[in-house]
Design an enzyme around this catalytic site. Structure first.
Site, PDB file in Angstrom:
ATOM      1  N   ASP A  39      58.124 -23.262  23.962  1.00 32.19           N
ATOM      2  CA  ASP A  39      58.047 -23.601  25.391  1.00 32.19           C
ATOM      3  C   ASP A  39      56.597 -23.567  25.866  1.00 32.19           C
ATOM      4  OD1 ASP A  39      60.777 -23.641  25.270  1.00 32.19           O
ATOM      5  OD2 ASP A  39      61.111 -22.417  27.051  1.00 32.19           O
TER       6      ASP A  39
ATOM      7  N   ASP B 116      66.943 -18.827  26.607  1.00 36.79           N
ATOM      8  CA  ASP B 116      66.531 -20.221  26.596  1.00 36.79           C
ATOM      9  C   ASP B 116      67.743 -21.111  26.865  1.00 36.79           C
ATOM     10  OD1 ASP B 116      64.289 -22.071  25.917  1.00 36.79           O
ATOM     11  OD2 ASP B 116      65.785 -22.794  24.503  1.00 36.79           O
TER      12      ASP B 116
ATOM     13  N   THR C 217      64.786 -26.135  31.094  1.00 36.52           N
ATOM     14  CA  THR C 217      66.145 -26.553  30.737  1.00 36.52           C
ATOM     15  C   THR C 217      67.189 -25.846  31.610  1.00 36.52           C
ATOM     16  OG1 THR C 217      66.239 -24.909  28.978  1.00 36.52           O
ATOM     17  CG2 THR C 217      65.607 -27.116  28.345  1.00 36.52           C
ATOM     18  N   THR C 218      66.990 -24.546  31.825  1.00 34.48           N
ATOM     19  CA  THR C 218      67.953 -23.811  32.637  1.00 34.48           C
ATOM     20  C   THR C 218      67.986 -24.390  34.057  1.00 34.48           C
ATOM     21  OG1 THR C 218      67.322 -21.882  31.344  1.00 34.48           O
ATOM     22  CG2 THR C 218      68.666 -21.478  33.268  1.00 34.48           C
TER      23      THR C 218
HETATM   24  N1  ATP Z   1      56.778 -14.091  38.752  1.00 34.67           N
HETATM   25  C1  ATP Z   1      57.680 -14.989  39.101  1.00 34.67           C
HETATM   26  N2  ATP Z   1      58.303 -14.915  40.297  1.00 34.67           N
HETATM   27  C2  ATP Z   1      59.228 -15.815  40.635  1.00 34.67           C
HETATM   28  N3  ATP Z   1      59.625 -16.818  39.890  1.00 34.67           N
HETATM   29  C3  ATP Z   1      59.041 -16.958  38.695  1.00 34.67           C
HETATM   30  C4  ATP Z   1      58.047 -16.057  38.239  1.00 34.67           C
HETATM   31  N4  ATP Z   1      57.672 -16.456  36.985  1.00 34.67           N
HETATM   32  C5  ATP Z   1      58.407 -17.557  36.696  1.00 34.67           C
HETATM   33  N5  ATP Z   1      59.230 -17.876  37.713  1.00 34.67           N
HETATM   34  C6  ATP Z   1      60.177 -18.982  37.837  1.00 34.67           C
HETATM   35  O1  ATP Z   1      61.188 -18.886  36.863  1.00 34.67           O
HETATM   36  C7  ATP Z   1      61.713 -20.193  36.617  1.00 34.67           C
HETATM   37  C8  ATP Z   1      61.799 -20.457  35.142  1.00 34.67           C
HETATM   38  O2  ATP Z   1      62.749 -19.620  34.552  1.00 34.67           O
HETATM   39  P1  ATP Z   1      63.246 -19.834  33.072  1.00 34.67           P
HETATM   40  O3  ATP Z   1      62.072 -19.996  32.184  1.00 34.67           O
HETATM   41  O4  ATP Z   1      64.204 -18.748  32.795  1.00 34.67           O
HETATM   42  O5  ATP Z   1      64.077 -21.170  33.164  1.00 34.67           O
HETATM   43  P2  ATP Z   1      63.691 -22.654  32.781  1.00 34.67           P
HETATM   44  O6  ATP Z   1      62.232 -22.795  32.586  1.00 34.67           O
HETATM   45  O7  ATP Z   1      64.341 -23.511  33.785  1.00 34.67           O
HETATM   46  O8  ATP Z   1      64.493 -22.885  31.436  1.00 34.67           O
HETATM   47  P3  ATP Z   1      64.098 -22.566  29.905  1.00 34.67           P
HETATM   48  O9  ATP Z   1      62.843 -21.765  29.921  1.00 34.67           O
HETATM   49  O10 ATP Z   1      65.284 -21.817  29.424  1.00 34.67           O
HETATM   50  O11 ATP Z   1      63.930 -23.889  29.290  1.00 34.67           O
HETATM   51  C9  ATP Z   1      60.766 -21.167  37.293  1.00 34.67           C
HETATM   52  O12 ATP Z   1      61.351 -21.656  38.462  1.00 34.67           O
HETATM   53  C10 ATP Z   1      59.547 -20.307  37.580  1.00 34.67           C
HETATM   54  O13 ATP Z   1      58.833 -20.764  38.708  1.00 34.67           O
HETATM   55 MG    MG Z   2      61.122 -21.607  31.191  1.00 34.60          MG
END
Ligand code: ATP
Ligand code: MG
Length: 554
Positions: free
Chosen positions: A395, A66, A99-100
């Site tokens: 989340d 996260d 957030t990331t």
């Molecule tokens: N099956 C998938 N294939 C490709 N991308 C995906 C898939 N599932 C989720 N994602 C992508 O992963 C990203 C989100 O990753 P992650 O949850 O690690 O980071 P975040 O949401 O930016 O931050 P955080 O969850 O730490 O607040 C998004 O861009 C989402 O579209």
């Molecule tokens: Mg996320």
């Protein structure tokens, strides 16, 4: 800081030991610090991202992917790097997810800005260009977003599953997504033709033991407390609940008073008096007809005994936030003064019961007057798993809330970033000279998301990105990288959806943070609290004390 005045006498403005860096040097260090932070979270983006193991100064270990938690635990010192933590916090508070991504885009915007500064584009031009680009980006996102029905569970569930796909609990995402959707729909309220939902209305409790699969949604409130006394009932049906925020104890005087007791009778008299006072307190509660007492403060052993004799189930030392939820859920009123309690203050629940969960006992208040009260009770093998499950469920609750409140979604996997990027590149062509460079830089910075997703999946971003760009050019708005099979494809068909609200907030937070950092051309830091050794020649002598370590003199 000293400067030679006309007479050649140095003018001292800043205190000794202050640090100052200016101009390009200040910009460069700030950008560098912020970029390092972005780099650190990059490898945790997406379902194939890695987790981080963070150890705090007490040796406590947190394992997470996260973004906000990583930055929180990193204990960042540099002021510009701290602003990246702010980005993550804003993103978390406003949208709850992304957030990331917000931090990665901020870092990349600064990276591109650095290149432009080196090519002699003034930061003000870059800032203006970035602002224009972000407005355009928001417009494009609105245009491509898909409208959905917030009352059906279909899309909210998909959105919740996407948000959990990148977490430790990903294997259980379908099961947990169902719980998150049910919980938010339970607390959502109609507000005009829209819906409103507050994530805080969903109470979350966690208890290590069993497995994540045993996480449950409870229609009611769960307290992480046991019934106060073994003689009390452990189960009360049709509970009439008194809510107190005053102690059922004899208050101790603030000053030390000495009482000379000269005979056993006197001693007995004192104890009797205390007992009578406690009995009287319990009597006041019992007289209202209450059969359950939930108290924010302590309950004296003797009072517990009296309550038990009256068949009243009591739980003491409840959290203030729980008391407020209980009042809302049971329709009761929190009473501060025992003298004024009446039966009208009591709340209602169909069942109050103590149950053993893992090694502990918890109290369940179910079938409340107000059916909107729900609790998610998280289970999992170890403390670390329940902790990470809690963050993931948070989340998920947030993204479901986002969709319920603003029922528009986009597909994920880098598709929206690529589509916005493509549109921005076109838009740049309509702008004059240097501004064009800044908008182009913004467009390129957004590609950091599909690039990071691809790299984290161990794939080659060059081939995949050029394929994706070409497909977007042909009008495939949702072409993105599905990291589970490693192929470029329509992310809508892959069922990877995210709330529009998250993507919009990412653009806003990242633009705000990067432009704020770019605007700084002077960093003046007060010296540390420790007094520096007095330089020979006394305070502030000509030539200065040399108190700007590593920054040169200005
Ligand atoms: N099956 C998938 N294939 C490709 N991308 C995906 C898939 N599932 C989720 N994602 C992508 O992963 C990203 C989100 O990753 P992650 O949850 O690690 O980071 P975040 O949401 O930016 O931050 P955080 O969850 O730490 O607040 C998004 O861009 C989402 O579209
Ligand atoms: Mg996320």
């Amino acid at each position: 800081m000293s400067q030679q005045s006309a007479g050649g006498v140095p003018v001292l403005v800043l205190k000794e030991g202050s640090n100052r860096s200016r101009g390009r040097e200040a910009q460069h260090t700030n950008i560098e610090a912020a970029r390092i932070v972005a780099e650190a979270v990059k490898s945790s983006l997406g379902p194939k991202g890695m987790d981080k193991m963070l150890v705090d100064s007490f040796g406590d270990v947190t394992i997470t992917s996260d973004g906000r938690t990583i930055l929180d635990e990193m204990d960042i010192q540099h002021p510009a790097a701290k602003m990246m933590l702010e980005v993550a916090k804003t993103q978390d508070n406003e949208a709850g997810d992304g957030t990331t991504t917000a931090v990665i885009i901020s870092g990349e915007l600064l990276n591109k800005a650095q290149e432009l500064i080196e090519r002699n584009v003034h930061p003000t031009i870059i800032i203006d260009g970035y602002k224009k680009a972000s407005e355009k980006a928001l417009e494009v996102l609105e245009n491509i977003a898909i409208k959905v029905d917030p009352t059906t569970t279909d899309y909210p569930k998909k959105v919740a599953m996407t948000s959990m796909a990148s977490k430790l609990v990903a294997d259980h995402r379908e099961y947990l997504a169902d719980i998150a959707v049910k919980a938010i729909l339970a607390v959502a309220e109609k507000d005009g033709d829209k819906y409103k939902a507050d994530v805080d209305d969903v109470k979350v409790e966690k208890k290590p033991g069993e497995s994540v699969r045993d996480t449950r949604l409870i229609q009611g409130i769960v307290l992480d407390k046991e019934v106060a006394h073994s003689g009390m009932p452990k189960r009360v049906e049709r509970a009439k609940i008194a809510l107190l925020d005053c102690p059922l104890e004899i208050e101790k005087t603030e000053f030390d008073a000495k009482i000379n007791i000269e005979s056993p009778e006197q001693m007995e008299g004192f104890l009797k008096q205390e007992e009578d006072m406690l009995r009287d307190m319990v009597e006041k509660v019992a007289k209202t007809g209450a059969n359950v007492l939930l108290c924010e403060k302590g309950i004296d052993d003797m009072a517990q005994h009296f309550l038990a004799r009256k068949g009243i189930l009591a739980v003491r030392r409840n959290k203030k936030s729980d008391m407020e939820k209980l009042a809302k859920a049971t329709g009761g009123k929190i009473v501060t003064n025992l003298d004024s309690i009446t039966s009208a203050d009591l709340g209602y629940a169909a069942l109050v019961e103590e149950r053993k969960i893992g090694d502990d006992k918890m109290t369940f208040i179910e079938g409340c007057k107000h059916p909107k009260a729900v609790t998610i009770l998280i289970r999992g093998g170890t403390q670390r798993i329940v902790d990470e499950a809690e963050r993931s469920i948070h989340d998920a609750l947030c993204v479901v809330r986002d969709v319920v409140e603003e029922p528009k979604i986009v597909a994920g996997g880098g598709a929206p970033e690529l589509e916005v990027s493509r549109n921005l590149k076109k838009y740049a062509e309509t702008l004059p000279g240097r501004e064009q460079l800044a908008v182009r830089a913004y467009a390129e910075a957004l590609e950091a998301v599909p690039i990071a997703l691809t790299e984290n999946a161990g794939l080659d971003p060059i081939d995949i990105l050029s394929e994706l760009r070409a497909r977007h050019e042909k009008g495939e708005v949702w072409a993105g990288i599905e990291v589970n099979n490693g192929k470029a494809q329509d992310m809508g068909k892959a069922g990877v959806y995210e709330p529009l609200a998250v993507k919009k907030q990412i653009i806003k937070s990242a633009t705000e943070a990067s432009t704020m950092i770019l605007k700084i051309d002077d960093v003046i830091a007060a010296g540390k609290m420790k007094t520096p050794p007095t330089p020979p020649g006394g305070m502030g002598g000509p030539g200065g004390p040399g108190g700007y370590p590593g920054m040169g003199e200005y």
